[in-house]
Write an enzyme that holds these catalytic residues in place. Structure first.
Site, short mmCIF file in Angstrom:
data_model
loop_
_atom_site.label_atom_id
_atom_site.label_comp_id
_atom_site.label_asym_id
_atom_site.label_seq_id
_atom_site.Cartn_x
_atom_site.Cartn_y
_atom_site.Cartn_z
N HIS A 131 0.86 -1.19 0.00
CA HIS A 131 0.00 0.00 0.00
C HIS A 131 0.89 1.23 0.00
O HIS A 131 1.96 1.24 0.63
CB HIS A 131 -0.90 0.01 1.25
CG HIS A 131 -1.39 1.38 1.62
ND1 HIS A 131 -0.81 2.13 2.63
CD2 HIS A 131 -2.40 2.13 1.12
CE1 HIS A 131 -1.45 3.28 2.72
NE2 HIS A 131 -2.41 3.31 1.83
N ASN A 133 0.43 5.82 -0.32
CA ASN A 133 -0.49 6.94 -0.41
C ASN A 133 0.31 8.22 -0.16
O ASN A 133 1.03 8.31 0.82
CB ASN A 133 -1.60 6.78 0.64
CG ASN A 133 -2.52 7.97 0.72
OD1 ASN A 133 -2.12 9.07 1.11
ND2 ASN A 133 -3.78 7.75 0.39
N TYR A 134 0.19 9.18 -1.07
CA TYR A 134 0.82 10.48 -0.87
C TYR A 134 -0.18 11.56 -1.25
O TYR A 134 -0.83 11.48 -2.30
CB TYR A 134 2.12 10.60 -1.69
CG TYR A 134 3.15 9.61 -1.20
CD1 TYR A 134 3.83 9.82 0.00
CD2 TYR A 134 3.40 8.43 -1.89
CE1 TYR A 134 4.74 8.90 0.49
CE2 TYR A 134 4.31 7.49 -1.41
CZ TYR A 134 4.98 7.74 -0.22
OH TYR A 134 5.87 6.82 0.27
N GLY A 308 -20.09 13.61 -1.93
CA GLY A 308 -19.73 13.26 -3.30
C GLY A 308 -18.59 12.26 -3.39
O GLY A 308 -17.99 12.10 -4.46
N GLU A 312 -16.48 3.51 -4.89
CA GLU A 312 -15.71 2.46 -5.57
C GLU A 312 -14.22 2.69 -5.41
O GLU A 312 -13.43 1.75 -5.25
CB GLU A 312 -16.08 2.41 -7.05
CG GLU A 312 -17.50 1.94 -7.33
CD GLU A 312 -17.75 0.52 -6.86
OE1 GLU A 312 -16.82 -0.31 -6.95
OE2 GLU A 312 -18.87 0.23 -6.39
N SER A 313 -13.79 3.96 -5.46
CA SER A 313 -12.37 4.25 -5.31
C SER A 313 -11.91 4.08 -3.86
O SER A 313 -10.81 3.61 -3.59
CB SER A 313 -12.07 5.68 -5.79
OG SER A 313 -12.32 5.80 -7.18
#
Length: 352
Positions: A131, A133-134, A308, A312-313
């Site tokens: 995994h 994430n930035y 909003g 799914e993401s």
């Protein structure tokens, strides 16, 4: 926010960087397994403001009686999002608990967020999940009439960078753990001697599953709320990046380190012989992955509270298949390979 070395606002620079990084990472995976289906590129727009691109890997479900295609990856996603809009009070309250730089504002405020997030679940039990994430975040005042007419945001209230990368194996290969951590440490060390130790410790603490008494994986780095203000994870005289330009340079170094930190491991383990027992253990470990992401992960909780939000993401991180067993015996024998992984998950180790 503009910086001292570029006329471009930081918003634009981050958007350009994560777009290129996404392309580089997806291309690296597709070159590793050229006979596999390509990642699906899915461009989307957010009605409240912003856009994104999800690059998702999955093998189509075959007809009955037909074996699925053998691929290196089972499921994966490399997503970027660049969104803006109004942040409602519940989301602000959630964020203030974790971000000391956010003042006590009343009502909804404009925000901007840009980031890349990826999770890769390989098919082989000997190949670890990864995994990364930035991200960059801004909160501003509502724009004045002049600012709105010029297409500019309002006065900056708070900004910060966050991110990290971590490895989650089902079977422990110490040389893989050392390679992963060393590559990330080398990327961090150029930006201050205090960076990797602080972020490694934070990662070990963050990706912990309290109800299981064990970590999700063998760590990496994790950081948040990194800006020009004092930070609880650093002493005042620690060598670490503080200006927007310095922190963005660290973000780029860490992001660029992803492919060399993980792809050699995946290439080495992807075709290791495995059996049904090892697959069963892999699926049990994936169950732990799901537990952490749905119960504890701050990013998942914040995403689900954002108006909003693209569900799914957000849930892209979950594996295609996972398993839970009542009082499973796997992992309870300390001399077994499963038990040796559990020992490391219960007692974080310094790998480099």
């Amino acid at each position: 926010m503009a910086d001292t070395t570029s006329d471009k606002p930081m918003r634009q620079r981050v958007e350009e960087y994560i777009s290129k990084l996404q392309d580089d990472i997806v291309s690296a995976f597709e070159k590793l397994d050229p006979n596999a289906p390509a990642f699906k590129r899915d461009e989307w727009l957010r009605a409240q403001g912003g856009r994104g691109r999800s690059c998702v890997f999955a093998v189509p479900v075959p007809p009955a009686g037909v074996a699925p295609q053998e691929t290196v990856l089972e499921k994966g996603g490399v997503n970027i999002s660049v969104v803006h809009g109004m942040l409602p009070p519940p989301a602000i309250k959630q964020m203030r608990a974790d971000h000391s730089s956010i003042p006590d504002v009343q009502g909804s405020v404009p925000f901007f967020a840009a980031g890349i997030s990826l999770v890769i679940h390989p098919r082989n039990p000997h190949a670890p999940t990864v995994h990364a994430n930035y991200r960059y975040f801004e909160i501003t005042e509502p724009p004045t009439e002049e600012e709105r007419a010029a297409g500019k945001p309002g006065k900056l209230i708070a900004w910060w960078f966050g991110g990290g990368s971590d490895l989650t194996p089902s079977y422990l290969y110490e040389e893989d753990a050392v390679h992963f951590h060393r590559t990330i440490k080398d990327a961090c060390d150029a930006h201050g001697a205090a960076v990797y130790p602080a972020f490694k410790k934070w990662c070990d603490e963050y990706f912990f599953i309290p109800h299981r008494g064990e970590a999700r994986g063998i760590g990496g780095i994790f950081f948040d709320d990194l800006c020009d203000e004092a930070h609880a994870r650093f002493k005042p005289d620690d060598a670490r990046p503080k200006s927007p330009e310095e922190i963005f340079a660290l973000i780029r170094a860490a992001g660029d380190a992803f492919v060399p930190s993980y792809l050699p491991i995946l290439e080495r383990r992807a075709r290791t012989p495995s059996d049904a027992h090892e697959r069963r253990w892999q699926l049990l470990r994936r169950g732990r992955y799901v537990e952490f992401n749905l119960v504890y992960d701050r990013g998942t909780k914040f995403g689900l509270m954002t108006p909003g939000a693209r569900i799914e993401s957000i849930l892209m991180s979950l594996p295609e298949t996972a398993r839970w067993e009542y009082m499973s015996e796997l992992g309870t024998d300390p001399e077994s390979r499963e038990g040796k992984l559990v020992e490391v998950l219960k007692n974080a180790r310094e790998w480099v």
